[in-house]
Motif scaffolding. Structure first.
Motif, short mmCIF file in Angstrom:
data_model
loop_
_atom_site.label_atom_id
_atom_site.label_comp_id
_atom_site.label_asym_id
_atom_site.label_seq_id
_atom_site.Cartn_x
_atom_site.Cartn_y
_atom_site.Cartn_z
N GLU A 62 0.85 -1.18 0.00
CA GLU A 62 0.00 0.00 0.00
C GLU A 62 0.89 1.23 0.00
O GLU A 62 1.90 1.27 0.67
CB GLU A 62 -0.89 0.02 1.25
CG GLU A 62 -1.84 -1.14 1.31
CD GLU A 62 -2.62 -1.15 2.62
OE1 GLU A 62 -2.53 -0.18 3.38
OE2 GLU A 62 -3.30 -2.14 2.86
N GLY A 63 0.50 2.21 -0.74
CA GLY A 63 1.25 3.46 -0.73
C GLY A 63 2.19 3.61 -1.91
O GLY A 63 2.30 2.74 -2.76
N PRO A 64 2.89 4.74 -1.93
CA PRO A 64 3.73 5.08 -3.07
C PRO A 64 5.07 4.34 -3.06
O PRO A 64 5.46 3.74 -2.07
CB PRO A 64 3.95 6.58 -2.88
CG PRO A 64 3.88 6.76 -1.40
CD PRO A 64 2.85 5.78 -0.92
N GLN A 65 5.74 4.43 -4.18
CA GLN A 65 7.07 3.84 -4.35
C GLN A 65 8.10 4.95 -4.12
O GLN A 65 8.02 6.01 -4.73
CB GLN A 65 7.21 3.28 -5.75
CG GLN A 65 8.59 2.81 -6.08
CD GLN A 65 8.69 2.31 -7.51
OE1 GLN A 65 7.75 1.75 -8.04
NE2 GLN A 65 9.81 2.51 -8.13
N TYR A 66 9.06 4.71 -3.25
CA TYR A 66 10.12 5.67 -2.99
C TYR A 66 11.38 5.17 -3.67
O TYR A 66 11.65 3.97 -3.74
CB TYR A 66 10.37 5.80 -1.49
CG TYR A 66 9.14 6.24 -0.75
CD1 TYR A 66 8.67 7.55 -0.88
CD2 TYR A 66 8.44 5.37 0.06
CE1 TYR A 66 7.54 7.96 -0.22
CE2 TYR A 66 7.30 5.78 0.72
CZ TYR A 66 6.85 7.07 0.58
OH TYR A 66 5.73 7.47 1.22
N ARG A 67 12.17 6.14 -4.17
CA ARG A 67 13.38 5.77 -4.90
C ARG A 67 14.54 6.62 -4.41
O ARG A 67 14.40 7.82 -4.20
CB ARG A 67 13.15 5.99 -6.39
CG ARG A 67 14.24 5.45 -7.26
CD ARG A 67 13.81 5.41 -8.71
NE ARG A 67 13.36 6.67 -9.22
CZ ARG A 67 14.00 7.37 -10.15
NH1 ARG A 67 15.09 6.91 -10.69
NH2 ARG A 67 13.51 8.52 -10.56
N ALA A 111 11.18 1.75 10.03
CA ALA A 111 10.40 2.87 10.57
C ALA A 111 9.90 3.81 9.48
O ALA A 111 9.02 4.64 9.73
CB ALA A 111 11.25 3.66 11.57
N GLY A 112 10.47 3.73 8.28
CA GLY A 112 10.08 4.63 7.20
C GLY A 112 10.57 6.04 7.42
O GLY A 112 9.88 7.01 7.12
N SER A 138 9.62 11.69 7.15
CA SER A 138 8.76 10.59 7.55
C SER A 138 8.02 10.12 6.30
O SER A 138 7.16 10.84 5.77
CB SER A 138 7.78 11.04 8.62
OG SER A 138 6.82 10.02 8.85
N LEU A 139 8.36 8.93 5.82
CA LEU A 139 7.72 8.42 4.61
C LEU A 139 6.25 8.06 4.82
O LEU A 139 5.44 8.36 3.96
CB LEU A 139 8.51 7.24 4.06
CG LEU A 139 9.96 7.58 3.65
CD1 LEU A 139 10.67 6.35 3.13
CD2 LEU A 139 10.01 8.70 2.64
N PRO A 140 5.86 7.44 5.94
CA PRO A 140 4.43 7.15 6.13
C PRO A 140 3.56 8.42 6.16
O PRO A 140 2.46 8.43 5.63
CB PRO A 140 4.37 6.42 7.47
CG PRO A 140 5.74 5.88 7.69
CD PRO A 140 6.67 6.85 7.02
N ASP A 141 4.08 9.49 6.77
CA ASP A 141 3.33 10.75 6.86
C ASP A 141 3.56 11.65 5.66
O ASP A 141 2.84 12.62 5.48
CB ASP A 141 3.72 11.50 8.13
CG ASP A 141 3.40 10.73 9.39
OD1 ASP A 141 2.45 9.92 9.37
OD2 ASP A 141 4.10 10.93 10.40
N ARG A 142 4.60 11.35 4.87
CA ARG A 142 5.03 12.17 3.73
C ARG A 142 5.27 13.61 4.15
O ARG A 142 4.77 14.57 3.56
CB ARG A 142 4.02 12.11 2.60
CG ARG A 142 3.90 10.73 2.00
CD ARG A 142 3.14 10.81 0.70
NE ARG A 142 2.43 9.56 0.46
CZ ARG A 142 1.59 9.38 -0.51
NH1 ARG A 142 1.34 10.35 -1.36
NH2 ARG A 142 0.99 8.23 -0.68
#
Length: 192
Positions: A62-67, A111-112, A138-142
């Motif tokens: 679920e969620g976006p792809q980070y690179r 932890a993202g 914070s990747l989960p919160d963007r």
């Protein structure tokens, strides 16, 4: 002495010498105080992978792809932590997301969270950019947060302030103690 006892004594001394060398090598790697009160650098727990010219993609159900692209990196397999130098991050969101460039980054994949201990620069597709001395993403919160002095610029506007909070999911930014400079030629160019 008999020849057999001499060989046994030699073998015993060789084994004890080997054990001594092994213990010396092990104690040299253990963290803790050294002579003079120095603290040893901790060794990573578990296997470590060293990489050059790397691209890392984190794909979740679920969620976006980070690179992340990097000149060089190390990845601790068991801890799921990546440390990298010469970093560019691609973070999806509105206005084509956000691109962050930094000299160094540390990514805790469990932890993202990505830490930019030596600062960096971020920009989005809408023409906004920020320069920070240090930041946490914070990747989960963007959300990117940066305590301390921040320079923020956008179409026709330059703002300096403290304590940036940039939500790239929503395309919103907040600063405290702002000091603004309006560049009127650029700000009003599109109003004709």
């Amino acid at each position: 002495m008999s020849r057999r006892r001499i060989l046994s004594l030699g073998a015993l001394l060789t084994i004890l010498g080997g054990i001594g060398l092994l213990l010396a090598a092990i104690s040299a790697r253990e963290p803790g105080p050294r002579d003079g009160g120095e603290t040893a650098v901790e060794r990573p727990a578990g296997p470590e992978v060293l990489l050059r010219d790397v691209e890392v993609r984190e794909i979740r159900k679920e969620g976006p792809q980070y690179r992340l692209t990097s000149d060089r990196a190390s990845y601790l397999l068991l801890a799921r932590k990546l440390s990298a130098a010469g970093v560019t991050l691609f973070l999806p969101g509105i206005s084509n997301g956000m691109i962050v460039r930094a000299p160094k980054a540390s990514w805790d994949m469990e932890a993202g969270r990505i830490l930019l201990g030596e600062g960096g620069a971020a920009e989005n597709g809408a023409g906004w950019s920020a320069v920070v001395a240090a930041a946490s993403l914070s990747l989960p919160d963007r959300v990117m947060t940066a305590a301390g002095d921040v320079r923020l610029s956008g179409p026709g506007l330059r703002v300096s302030g403290d304590n940036l909070v940039w939500s790239w999911r929503e395309g919103k930014m907040a600063l405290s103690n702002t000091r603004t400079r309006v560049e009127s030629t650029r700000a009003f160019r599109g109003m004709r």
